[in-house]
Design a protein around this motif. Structure first.
Motif, PDB file in Angstrom:
ATOM      1  N   LEU A 743     -21.700 -30.214 -48.559  1.00 49.02           N
ATOM      2  CA  LEU A 743     -21.464 -29.018 -49.233  1.00 49.02           C
ATOM      3  C   LEU A 743     -21.604 -27.755 -48.536  1.00 49.02           C
ATOM      4  CD1 LEU A 743     -20.462 -28.193 -52.229  1.00 49.02           C
ATOM      5  CD2 LEU A 743     -22.904 -28.111 -52.897  1.00 49.02           C
ATOM      6  N   GLN A 744     -22.804 -27.717 -48.014  1.00 45.92           N
ATOM      7  CA  GLN A 744     -23.025 -26.714 -47.170  1.00 45.92           C
ATOM      8  C   GLN A 744     -22.221 -26.277 -46.165  1.00 45.92           C
ATOM      9  OE1 GLN A 744     -27.220 -27.343 -45.764  1.00 45.92           O
ATOM     10  NE2 GLN A 744     -27.123 -25.218 -45.458  1.00 45.92           N
ATOM     11  N   HIS A 745     -21.507 -27.368 -45.391  1.00 46.73           N
ATOM     12  CA  HIS A 745     -20.639 -27.245 -44.205  1.00 46.73           C
ATOM     13  C   HIS A 745     -19.294 -26.431 -44.881  1.00 46.73           C
ATOM     14  CE1 HIS A 745     -18.596 -28.844 -40.793  1.00 46.73           C
ATOM     15  NE2 HIS A 745     -17.858 -29.504 -41.609  1.00 46.73           N
ATOM     16  N   MET A 746     -18.927 -27.196 -46.132  1.00 46.00           N
ATOM     17  CA  MET A 746     -17.643 -26.754 -46.739  1.00 46.00           C
ATOM     18  C   MET A 746     -17.970 -24.999 -46.856  1.00 46.00           C
ATOM     19  SD  MET A 746     -16.678 -29.680 -49.091  1.00 46.00           S
ATOM     20  CE  MET A 746     -15.044 -29.341 -49.382  1.00 46.00           C
ATOM     21  N   GLU A 747     -19.052 -24.740 -47.394  1.00 40.13           N
ATOM     22  CA  GLU A 747     -19.307 -23.298 -48.033  1.00 40.13           C
ATOM     23  C   GLU A 747     -19.199 -22.510 -46.857  1.00 40.13           C
ATOM     24  OE1 GLU A 747     -21.736 -24.154 -52.201  1.00 40.13           O
ATOM     25  OE2 GLU A 747     -22.618 -24.392 -50.106  1.00 40.13           O
ATOM     26  N   HIS A 748     -19.755 -22.923 -45.678  1.00 45.59           N
ATOM     27  CA  HIS A 748     -19.777 -22.372 -44.403  1.00 45.59           C
ATOM     28  C   HIS A 748     -18.485 -22.002 -43.916  1.00 45.59           C
ATOM     29  CE1 HIS A 748     -20.221 -22.123 -39.833  1.00 45.59           C
ATOM     30  NE2 HIS A 748     -21.094 -21.255 -40.141  1.00 45.59           N
ATOM     31  N   ALA A 749     -17.537 -23.179 -43.907  1.00 44.35           N
ATOM     32  CA  ALA A 749     -16.396 -22.845 -43.426  1.00 44.35           C
ATOM     33  C   ALA A 749     -15.669 -21.832 -44.257  1.00 44.35           C
ATOM     34  CB  ALA A 749     -15.801 -24.183 -43.662  1.00 44.35           C
ATOM     35  N   LEU A 750     -15.888 -21.858 -45.678  1.00 48.52           N
ATOM     36  CA  LEU A 750     -14.973 -21.118 -46.621  1.00 48.52           C
ATOM     37  C   LEU A 750     -15.622 -19.590 -46.404  1.00 48.52           C
ATOM     38  CD1 LEU A 750     -12.730 -21.633 -48.729  1.00 48.52           C
ATOM     39  CD2 LEU A 750     -14.646 -22.037 -50.435  1.00 48.52           C
ATOM     40  N   GLN A 751     -16.628 -19.463 -46.448  1.00 48.86           N
ATOM     41  CA  GLN A 751     -17.388 -18.231 -46.432  1.00 48.86           C
ATOM     42  C   GLN A 751     -17.534 -17.301 -45.021  1.00 48.86           C
ATOM     43  OE1 GLN A 751     -21.077 -17.919 -48.694  1.00 48.86           O
ATOM     44  NE2 GLN A 751     -20.715 -19.678 -50.055  1.00 48.86           N
ATOM     45  N   TRP A 752     -17.593 -18.460 -44.093  1.00 48.07           N
ATOM     46  CA  TRP A 752     -17.888 -17.918 -42.627  1.00 48.07           C
ATOM     47  C   TRP A 752     -16.674 -18.065 -41.837  1.00 48.07           C
ATOM     48  CZ3 TRP A 752     -20.442 -13.949 -40.789  1.00 48.07           C
ATOM     49  CH2 TRP A 752     -20.689 -13.974 -39.236  1.00 48.07           C
ATOM     50  N   LEU A 753     -16.102 -19.168 -41.416  1.00 43.39           N
ATOM     51  CA  LEU A 753     -15.229 -19.403 -40.597  1.00 43.39           C
ATOM     52  C   LEU A 753     -13.821 -18.950 -41.015  1.00 43.39           C
ATOM     53  CD1 LEU A 753     -16.510 -22.975 -39.349  1.00 43.39           C
ATOM     54  CD2 LEU A 753     -16.745 -20.462 -38.127  1.00 43.39           C
ATOM     55  N   ARG A 754     -13.558 -19.452 -42.344  1.00 45.37           N
ATOM     56  CA  ARG A 754     -12.194 -19.150 -42.955  1.00 45.37           C
ATOM     57  C   ARG A 754     -11.900 -18.437 -44.358  1.00 45.37           C
ATOM     58  NH1 ARG A 754      -7.956 -22.508 -40.955  1.00 45.37           N
ATOM     59  NH2 ARG A 754      -6.755 -21.034 -42.307  1.00 45.37           N
ATOM     60  N   PRO A 755     -12.516 -17.151 -44.217  1.00 42.75           N
ATOM     61  CA  PRO A 755     -12.539 -16.218 -45.442  1.00 42.75           C
ATOM     62  C   PRO A 755     -11.007 -16.006 -45.902  1.00 42.75           C
ATOM     63  CG  PRO A 755     -12.930 -14.983 -43.548  1.00 42.75           C
ATOM     64  CD  PRO A 755     -12.992 -16.452 -42.977  1.00 42.75           C
ATOM     65  N   ASP A 756     -10.197 -16.469 -45.085  1.00 43.42           N
ATOM     66  CA  ASP A 756      -8.830 -16.315 -45.407  1.00 43.42           C
ATOM     67  C   ASP A 756      -8.343 -17.164 -46.520  1.00 43.42           C
ATOM     68  OD1 ASP A 756      -9.060 -17.869 -43.188  1.00 43.42           O
ATOM     69  OD2 ASP A 756      -6.968 -18.323 -43.347  1.00 43.42           O
TER      70      ASP A 756
END
Lengths: 1007, 207, 100
Positions: A743-756
């Motif tokens: 879940l943390q990994h997904m939130e990191h991806a969504l909020q930081w790596l791929r905010p698009d």
């Protein structure tokens, strides 16, 4: 003195009640008598006494034996810095070693015993250690008990532990309850002496939220001990008036019996409140102690100062006491610490001890002032006490073994005088109590005028008032306390004005240090608790342990419960002298939390036993418990491990039955612990493509797909299933162990790596109870549970289909035709509140088909038989290719781990890759963790080819099977390897085979 | 669905029994009302829709929509901020609706991604004269009236558990939501922490 | 240590999970392109190489025990003084905007 009002000052009287108790005065309640026992002898005392004051009142001077030399020891101090008078308090499960008699509040029925003596305190056979002193000086452990090595555990260690040591732990579980607590305030005031009281008063009147912590049971600090007047009245009355005003302020919290033990970053403090240590046992439901975390915008440290002993031969004998402590026993406890006293000091503060002792009729035989110049204050005190004043003198010897019988004094001209006495008061000056200023790595600075370290840089938000800051007179302490209280309140946004400053007595604080008496022989102690003498420091110096940190470790000076509170400055001053450096150049050891010893139970608080950490229960926990399931902790979860049935003799028998039931009929398992995450939004498919190594955007609605997540370094992170309920709505599962991480990994991806990407990621692990129904009869069972049986026919609902449906007459459910066991299998999910009802219904409907519940053990066997990977294989050191899953890696999209999984080293053919193992002798047992070497090779590291990750007894095949990571992997199919397990003496020959042991073609999935 | 609702089991199970616990006192220092919501959702605002959502929610639900860590209620419906552009919307208490699968008002739905969490949480209402003292044993944030007032909400940790906490009224009454699987551990902490003040547990259907 | 979450206010550090350097940017590599030395070096640095600055450091934390927002915290590694906290998503969106 009026007994009913203990806050009034002592009136002087010399008539003792018990042996050494004064008729009047003191902050004790003579109207009540408390009985207590020390070393089996019954004594009495009064409310307001400490164990130390009550012992002294009864004429008991000998309280313990020292750590190493078993020297007789008495009471040195009147406070928490006590190094000598350590006792075992209470009995049975509540027995607590190493408690300081000077801080134990007396209660009726108290039982204490001396420690570190054998067979008795008076006749300690191990005191011959003292005669052997030259042999067991500093570092003797390191030198003496070296050979033969085999003797260490059996001979030396037990011997040392018996001879040198402190008290005994109770050896049984602590029966008391401990709490934690959190406090927030504008201003934290640490210490309720005159400066702390003024700071709290100033801030409190301004309207600030104030927490005032005082380690004693009473507010007042030294004001209670010194017998001075403040505000033209007895200091205790002044204290009582301020306490009453503070107590009436709703936003001021007074915590008595509370030691602030640590200062952390950003205004965070730890404090220990001894809620009920002053009672025989805590009242029902009340905590024994509370560990407070206090968060303060501003803090005022007003922790006072500690008096330093003087260093001369025999300075540790019972009856040698700090000068400030001697008058504390008179003023606060109405106890005469002796009948005939000598006062040996380097400062004018001790003059107050001279007059105090004289006022209650103690014969002050001599006042020895180490300073060469006559001090007017000392001269006046000596005259008042009719005592011989010896200026420029020193005590060179103490007579008496179990207690002081007399002293030898050397005058300035070298002449020696012997004086009989039973009390020797000493004062080497005062050391500011600045520990808390240093907990964030600040260093104190040397103040030559005070001959002491004073606070240097301070933690953010902290200010220091009074003696802790080197302001030694009551007047300066009061002034500074008020000033800092105002400043702290103003800093927090309050309008504040200084309270009126009360007038105080004149005091002289003149002082000049004497680090040791020279030209003498005999043991002169620097650290009482650790039996470190002047000679030991000399030895440390000769052997090269000259840095203060090395000296501390070599000599043990400043270790154990008192952490050098009375000894560290003297010790480093002596090392400075030996190395011909200044004291600031010599430096000071690091002050680390905690300031006082803290019981482990206090640190644990509520978190012990079953509450050690939170436990997560599955929706079917009560049902499984009712069926007699054996549970296992998997992370925070408690899961059913297997379900024993009557007649089964061990776990393997139960598990074999469960496996066979799944393979031949049908089983049900609660898999609610899997992480379940809802992914919605137009960016959902794109997010999953980015997170998984295989492609998810091509997954049709109504289907599930196995997915593999990599870390950015190219290694596998987790696996699970992805189900698509709508074009913009997916539900994914994770392994139980990695649910939070994914879940943390997904939130990191969504909020930081791929905010698009626009997607909502929400954990639904708690919402859904999910069960696996597996086995050839699983559809038969399920068709009786779902509301539309025809909708789950093999044709309508094929392998990897998913659907939203209803069960049990309208209850919404999610159905997944996925299989971990390799059998025809489904997972069905309902709202968690209905989980128990559903599993009961499944069991009921499955009875005709021979259904049985199965636990995590069977889950493991089933997946090993199918070669499915789990946590043992997803170790963070395996790639998709290592696990035989390389074909899943997408070529035409970006995803986390894409680039680095192609590093040449990860593609090398000799990497350990997943294989199956079957023992050549089918009766042999394989063990997880065993290493693999080629058949006929020596089992040495150079020949290591890999290791066994998972094993199971396969009831389907009738022998043990294993999964292993083997160099070369599937290329070795058919070869034989040694499975070598030195830990459990295993050496088994096994054949390397495919990882899928059961139904290799996967036909059962599609029936 | 009334025939299935009798099959429902509360998250707490037997972990918190109705009645008195801890020290015997006339008036319990801490009172717990066990709340069973009819339905609860996690809401995540669609991109750029937070303002429109707030307007729609005020119109459709009559709730002043929180844009910061706050709580708002109207009747038996309440909303708690749970993170940036995220909320917990709760309708309850139970007994008012026998519909297990409920739908949000359409005006709200178009602005959010909604996820059913009806069974994911145990919601408790906490009150009593010693409540703040008991909460301070596990709640690390400042609940003093100057810092935390009715309408304030927080997601924080209590005794190693993550909870949603909100203040309902000055009395004080606090609401707390804890994950279903951890409800028993939370109850164990609460029972221990409130024991010295006296604890009363009530069935919240009465409130 | 207390970290002032830009949504929740100051909380104890135990509510947060640390990740690390927030100044690193994930290299963008064309899909299907053969890996050259420059690509390998960029990815190696991104995944494995970290500075250990003495002083101000921009770092990623997640408020896992609270609102679950990822945060960019500017912290002095010598004193733990925190000079600023921003929502990671806002920082990331601003970063995307400059790249476009």
């Amino acid at each position: 003195m009026n007994d009913s009002s203990p806050a009034t000052p002592p009136q002087r009287s010399s008539a003792p009640v018990t042996a050494m108790r004064l008729m009047d005065g003191g902050l004790i309640d003579r109207s009540r008598t408390l009985g207590f026992t020390f070393d089996g002898t019954r004594y009495t005392g009064h409310p307001g006494d400490t164990l130390a004051s009550a012992l002294l009142a009864n004429g008991v001077r000998l309280v313990g034996r020292s750590f190493k030399y078993h020297r007789p020891r008495g009471i040195l101090t009147a406070g928490p810095e006590e190094p000598n008078a350590l006792v075992e308090l209470r009995t049975g499960a509540r027995r607590e070693p190493n408690t300081r008699a000077t801080t134990i509040e007396l209660y009726d029925g108290l039982v204490a015993a001396s420690q570190n003596r054998w067979p008795s305190l008076q006749y300690d056979l191990l005191s011959i250690n003292g005669l052997a002193g030259p042999l067991i000086g500093a570092g003797f452990y390191y030198k003496t008990f070296m050979w033969p090595a085999a003797w260490w555990e059996k001979v030396y260690e037990p011997l040392i532990r018996r001879a040198a040591g402190l008290g005994r732990a109770s050896g049984v579980a602590d029966p008391d309850h401990y709490d934690k607590g959190h406090l927030h305030c504008d201003v934290l005031v640490i210490g309720a002496g005159p400066s702390g009281l003024m700071a709290a008063l100033a801030a409190g009147r301004a309207g600030a939220r104030v927490v005032l912590c005082e380690e004693d049971s009473r507010l007042g600090g030294r004001a209670l001990l010194d017998g001075r007047r403040i505000d033209q009245r007895p200091a205790a009355d002044w204290v009582a008036a301020i306490e009453a005003e503070l107590a009436a302020m709703p936003d001021v919290r007074i915590l008595k019996r509370t030691s602030v033990v640590a200062a952390y970053d950003h205004g965070t403090f730890a404090a220990v409140e001894r809620n009920n240590d002053h009672l025989a046992e805590p009242p029902a439901f009340a905590p024994r102690q509370t560990l407070w975390r206090i968060v303060a915008q501003r803090s005022v440290l007003a922790a006072g100062a500690l008096e330093r002993p003087l260093v001369f031969p025999g300075n540790d004998r019972p009856g040698v006491m700090l000068a400030g402590a001697a008058r504390a026993y008179v003023n606060r406890f109405a106890v005469m610490p002796g009948r005939r006293a000598v006062v040996f000091a380097t400062n004018d503060d001790a003059a107050l001890t001279v007059t105090t002792l004289a006022e209650v009729g103690i014969d002050v035989a001599a006042v020895v002032d180490a300073r060469s110049e006559m001090s007017p204050a000392m001269e006046a005190a000596a005259r008042m006490a009719s005592a011989l004043l010896i200026t420029g003198g020193a005590v060179t010897r103490v007579r008496g073994s179990l207690g002081v019988e007399g002293v030898e004094i050397r005058s300035a001209d070298g002449r020696k005088t012997r004086i009989a006495c039973d009390l020797l008061c000493m004062s080497g000056g005062w050391t500011p109590n600045l520990h808390l200023t240093c907990h964030q790595n600040n260093r104190p600075v040397w103040d030559a005028r005070l001959a002491a370290f004073v606070p240097g840089n301070l933690p953010s938000g902290m200010a220091v008032a009074g003696a802790a800051n080197g302001e030694m007179s009551t007047r300066s302490a009061i002034m500074r306390g008020a000033e800092l209280g105002v400043a702290a309140a103003v800093a927090c946004g309050f309008r504040a004005a200084s309270p009126d400053l009360p007038p105080t007595d004149e005091e002289s604080t003149s002082s000049s240090p004497l680090w040791r008496v020279t030209g003498v022989t005999g043991k002169a102690f620097v650290d009482f608790q650790n039996d470190v003498t002047v000679t030991d420091i000399g030895l440390a110096h000769r052997e090269g342990f000259r840095s203060v940190e090395h000296m501390k470790r070599y000599t043990t000076l400043g270790m154990a419960t008192d952490q050098g509170k009375t000894s560290s400055i003297n010790g480093l001053a002596l090392m400075a002298e030996l190395t011909e450096r200044s004291i600031p150049d010599t430096g000071i050891t690091t002050f680390r939390p905690p300031y006082q010893p803290v019981a482990l139970g206090t640190l644990a608080g509520h978190h012990r036993g079953k509450d050690f950490r939170p436990t997560r229960l599955t929706p079917t926990h009560a049902w499984a418990a009712e069926r007699g399931a054996v549970f296992v902790e998997t992370g925070a979860w408690l899961r059913a491990q297997w379900y024993p049935e009557s007649g089964e003799r061990d776990w393997l028998e139960s598990v074999n039955r469960e496996v066979r039931t799944v393979r031949n009929a049908v089983g049900v398992c609660d898999v609610s612990t899997l992480g379940k995450i809802d992914v919605q939004g137009p960016g959902a498919a794109g997010l999953l493509d980015f997170l998984y190594a295989n492609t998810m955007s091509t997954l049709p609605v109504g289907r599930a797909r196995y997915g593999l997540m990599l870390r950015e370094d190219g290694f596998v992170m987790d696996d699970g299933t992805v189900s698509r309920f709508a074009p913009d709505h997916f539900v994914i599962t994770t392994t139980t162990a990695n649910a939070a991480k994914v879940l943390q990994h997904m939130e990191h991806a969504l909020q930081w790596l791929r905010p698009d990407l626009e997607a909502a990621v929400v954990s639904i692990s708690e919402q859904w109870a999910q069960f696996s129904i597996a086995g050839p009869r699983s559809r038969d069972v399920l068709q009786r549970v779902v509301d539309s049986p025809e909708a789950i026919s093999n044709a309508a609902f094929p392998f990897m289909a998913i659907a939203e449906t209803t069960v049990l007459g309208g209850l919404p459910a999610r159905l997944f035709r996925i299989s971990y066991s390799g059998e025809l299998a489904y997972e069905i999910a309902v709202a968690a509140g209905y989980g128990e009802a559903l599993i009961r219904a499944i069991m009921e409907q499955g009875r005709d088909f021979g259904i049985a519940p199965y636990g995590t053990e069977t889950l493991g066997v089933l997946r090993i038989e199918k070669g499915h990977v789990a946590g043992n294989e997803l170790s963070g050191q395996t790639t998709a290719r290592d696990l035989g899953l390389g074909r899943m890696l997408a070529k035409k999209k970006d995803y986390i781990g894409r680039v680095l999984q192609e590093r040449p080293a990860l593609l090398a053919g000799d990497r350990p890759a997943l294989v199956g193992l079957r023992p050549v002798d089918t009766g042999a047992r394989l063990r997880a963790g065993a290493h693999l070497v080629a058949s006929g090779q020596e089992p040495v590291a150079a020949n290591d080819l890999g290791y066994v990750t998972s094993v199971a007894f396969s009831p389907t095949l009738g022998h043990w099977i294993g999964l292993a990571l083997l160099s070369g992997g599937p290329a070795r199919h058919g070869e034989r390897v040694r499975v070598w397990d030195p830990v459990r003496s295993g050496d088994v020959l096994a054949e390397v085979c495919d990882t899928v042991f059961v139904d290799p073609k996967g036909e059962r999935l599609h029936v | 669905m009334s025939e299935t609702s009798t099959l429902w089991r509360p998250p707490l199970g037997d972990a918190l029994k109705i009645g008195r616990h801890g020290r015997r006192v006339d008036r319990a220092g801490v009172t717990v009302d066990i709340v069973r919501p009819a339905r609860a959702w996690s809401l995540v605002a669609r991109r750029g829709a937070a303002d429109a959502l707030a307007i729609a929610a005020e119109q459709e639900l009559g709730l002043p929509w929180p844009k910061a860590p706050r709580y708002a209620a109207r009747g038996s419906t309440f909303v708690v901020w749970t993170g940036p552009d995220r909320w917990l919307l709760v309708e309850g208490p139970a007994g008012m609706s026998d519909s297990v699968r409920a739908t949000l008002p359409a005006g709200v739905t178009s602005h959010v991604y909604a996820t059913d969490q009806t069974d994911a949480l145990q919601i408790l209402h906490l009150s009593g004269p010693r409540l703040r003292d008991a909460l301070a044993k596990g709640v690390t944030i400042d609940l003093h009236p100057r810092s935390f007032a009715p309408g304030n909400a927080a997601i924080t940790q209590v005794s190693h558990l993550t909870v949603n906490l909100w203040q309902i009224s000055d009395d004080p009454i606090f609401g707390v939501a804890v994950a279903r699987s951890l409800a028993g551990s939370f109850a164990s902490w609460l029972t221990a922490s409130a024991a010295e003040f006296g604890l009363e547990v009530r069935d919240g259907a009465d409130i | 240590m207390r970290i002032p979450c830009c949504y929740c206010g100051a909380r104890g550090h135990e509510e947060f999970t640390y990740l690390g350097d927030a100044t690193l940017a994930r290299p963008s590599t064309e899909i299907g392109a053969p890996a050259d030395d420059a690509t390998a070096a960029a990815w190696h640095d991104y995944v494995y190489v970290r500075d250990n600055p003495s002083g101000r450091h921009r770092e990623l934390w997640q408020h896992t025990g609270g609102c679950r927002a990822w945060l960019v915290v500017t912290r002095d590694t010598r004193t733990h003084e925190i000079h600023g906290v921003e929502a990671a998503r806002d920082v990331a969106l601003a970063r995307e905007a400059t790249h476009e």
